[in-house]
Design a protein around this motif. Structure first.
Motif, PDB file in Angstrom:
ATOM      1  N   ALA A 159       6.261  -1.508  -1.169  1.00  0.00           N
ATOM      2  CA  ALA A 159       5.642  -0.297  -0.646  1.00  0.00           C
ATOM      3  C   ALA A 159       5.266  -0.424   0.823  1.00  0.00           C
ATOM      4  O   ALA A 159       4.959   0.546   1.475  1.00  0.00           O
ATOM      5  N   ALA A 160       5.250  -1.622   1.341  1.00  0.00           N
ATOM      6  CA  ALA A 160       4.846  -1.778   2.750  1.00  0.00           C
ATOM      7  C   ALA A 160       5.730  -2.787   3.446  1.00  0.00           C
ATOM      8  O   ALA A 160       6.442  -3.515   2.871  1.00  0.00           O
ATOM      9  N   ASP A 198       9.830   5.164   2.069  1.00  0.00           N
ATOM     10  CA  ASP A 198      10.050   5.246   0.632  1.00  0.00           C
ATOM     11  C   ASP A 198       9.114   6.283   0.028  1.00  0.00           C
ATOM     12  O   ASP A 198       7.953   6.399   0.439  1.00  0.00           O
ATOM     13  N   THR A 199       9.609   7.025  -0.934  1.00  0.00           N
ATOM     14  CA  THR A 199       8.780   7.966  -1.683  1.00  0.00           C
ATOM     15  C   THR A 199       8.759   7.528  -3.142  1.00  0.00           C
ATOM     16  O   THR A 199       9.660   6.815  -3.601  1.00  0.00           O
ATOM     17  N   TYR A 200       7.747   7.944  -3.855  1.00  0.00           N
ATOM     18  CA  TYR A 200       7.544   7.545  -5.242  1.00  0.00           C
ATOM     19  C   TYR A 200       7.282   8.774  -6.102  1.00  0.00           C
ATOM     20  O   TYR A 200       6.542   9.669  -5.674  1.00  0.00           O
ATOM     21  N   PRO A 201       7.850   8.810  -7.304  1.00  0.00           N
ATOM     22  CA  PRO A 201       7.578   9.941  -8.195  1.00  0.00           C
ATOM     23  C   PRO A 201       6.091  10.014  -8.536  1.00  0.00           C
ATOM     24  O   PRO A 201       5.474   9.015  -8.905  1.00  0.00           O
ATOM     25  N   VAL A 202       5.538  11.185  -8.376  1.00  0.00           N
ATOM     26  CA  VAL A 202       4.131  11.430  -8.663  1.00  0.00           C
ATOM     27  C   VAL A 202       4.017  12.845  -9.216  1.00  0.00           C
ATOM     28  O   VAL A 202       4.821  13.717  -8.884  1.00  0.00           O
ATOM     29  N   ARG A 203       3.046  13.064 -10.098  1.00  0.00           N
ATOM     30  CA  ARG A 203       2.866  14.398 -10.677  1.00  0.00           C
ATOM     31  C   ARG A 203       1.411  14.590 -11.066  1.00  0.00           C
ATOM     32  O   ARG A 203       0.635  13.636 -11.122  1.00  0.00           O
ATOM     33  N   LEU A 204       1.086  15.850 -11.304  1.00  0.00           N
ATOM     34  CA  LEU A 204      -0.243  16.187 -11.795  1.00  0.00           C
ATOM     35  C   LEU A 204      -0.188  16.444 -13.288  1.00  0.00           C
ATOM     36  O   LEU A 204       0.740  17.086 -13.787  1.00  0.00           O
ATOM     37  N   ASP A 205      -1.166  15.938 -13.999  1.00  0.00           N
ATOM     38  CA  ASP A 205      -1.356  16.236 -15.412  1.00  0.00           C
ATOM     39  C   ASP A 205      -2.770  16.799 -15.508  1.00  0.00           C
ATOM     40  O   ASP A 205      -3.738  16.047 -15.546  1.00  0.00           O
ATOM     41  N   GLY A 206      -2.866  18.120 -15.462  1.00  0.00           N
ATOM     42  CA  GLY A 206      -4.180  18.751 -15.331  1.00  0.00           C
ATOM     43  C   GLY A 206      -4.714  18.430 -13.947  1.00  0.00           C
ATOM     44  O   GLY A 206      -4.065  18.718 -12.954  1.00  0.00           O
ATOM     45  N   ASP A 207      -5.866  17.781 -13.882  1.00  0.00           N
ATOM     46  CA  ASP A 207      -6.462  17.383 -12.607  1.00  0.00           C
ATOM     47  C   ASP A 207      -6.242  15.906 -12.289  1.00  0.00           C
ATOM     48  O   ASP A 207      -6.800  15.386 -11.328  1.00  0.00           O
ATOM     49  N   ALA A 246       3.605  10.830  -2.992  1.00  0.00           N
ATOM     50  CA  ALA A 246       3.306   9.423  -2.749  1.00  0.00           C
ATOM     51  C   ALA A 246       4.440   8.819  -1.935  1.00  0.00           C
ATOM     52  O   ALA A 246       5.616   9.084  -2.207  1.00  0.00           O
ATOM     53  N   ALA A 247       4.076   8.031  -0.928  1.00  0.00           N
ATOM     54  CA  ALA A 247       5.075   7.425  -0.051  1.00  0.00           C
ATOM     55  C   ALA A 247       4.519   6.136   0.537  1.00  0.00           C
ATOM     56  O   ALA A 247       3.310   5.888   0.511  1.00  0.00           O
ATOM     57  N   SER A 248       5.422   5.351   1.096  1.00  0.00           N
ATOM     58  CA  SER A 248       5.012   4.147   1.809  1.00  0.00           C
ATOM     59  C   SER A 248       3.972   4.529   2.856  1.00  0.00           C
ATOM     60  O   SER A 248       4.066   5.570   3.497  1.00  0.00           O
ATOM     61  N   CYS A 296       0.820  -1.208   0.000  1.00  0.00           N
ATOM     62  CA  CYS A 296       0.000   0.000   0.000  1.00  0.00           C
ATOM     63  C   CYS A 296       0.856   1.261   0.000  1.00  0.00           C
ATOM     64  O   CYS A 296       1.838   1.359   0.728  1.00  0.00           O
ATOM     65  N   ILE A 297       0.449   2.205  -0.821  1.00  0.00           N
ATOM     66  CA  ILE A 297       1.107   3.502  -0.934  1.00  0.00           C
ATOM     67  C   ILE A 297       0.097   4.570  -0.534  1.00  0.00           C
ATOM     68  O   ILE A 297      -1.079   4.507  -0.911  1.00  0.00           O
ATOM     69  N   ALA A 298       0.560   5.535   0.251  1.00  0.00           N
ATOM     70  CA  ALA A 298      -0.290   6.667   0.622  1.00  0.00           C
ATOM     71  C   ALA A 298      -0.049   7.795  -0.376  1.00  0.00           C
ATOM     72  O   ALA A 298       1.099   8.129  -0.671  1.00  0.00           O
TER      73      ALA A 298
END
Length: 110
Positions: free
Chosen positions: A109-110, A86-95, A39-41, A26-28
């Motif tokens: 992730a856990a 742990d952190t994970y690359p995350v981004r917004l594309d519009g909404d 996004a992170a563990s 699980c990722i938060a």
């Protein structure tokens, strides 16, 4: 990077989080008051607290069990606490919120 659409930004409450279940755990997914996403563990390394239930403040999250604070950019514990998530690359594309599927698949992730 292999970006995967995981939902609309409105799916995550302001200064809150939502749980993303993956094959590696699980990722938060966190949203700040500034409409930034991280996004992170989901698991605190101290006592396994569920970070998705933590308090989001600025670009940090506080574990709901024992108040450990983690920087959502680096995953490092803040203050006198030692540890990291742990952190994970995350981004917004519009909404839409996108997460790097390759990064998620490369570690637990856990």
């Amino acid at each position: 990077m292999s970006w995967i659409d995981i939902g609309h930004i409105e799916d995550v409450p302001v200064r809150g989080a939502r749980l993303l279940k993956t094959s590696v755990g699980c990722i938060a997914v966190f949203r700040t008051a500034e409409a930034e996403v991280f996004a992170a563990s989901n698991t605190c390394p101290h006592k396994k607290g569920p970070l998705v239930e933590g308090i989001v403040h600025g670009q940090k999250v506080t574990c709901p069990l024992h108040n450990w604070v983690f920087d959502l950019n680096t995953g490092e514990a803040q203050g006198a606490d030692e540890g990291r998530i742990d952190t994970y690359p995350v981004r917004l594309d519009g909404d839409r919120i996108l997460i790097d599927g390759e990064a998620v698949g490369q570690r637990s992730a856990a």
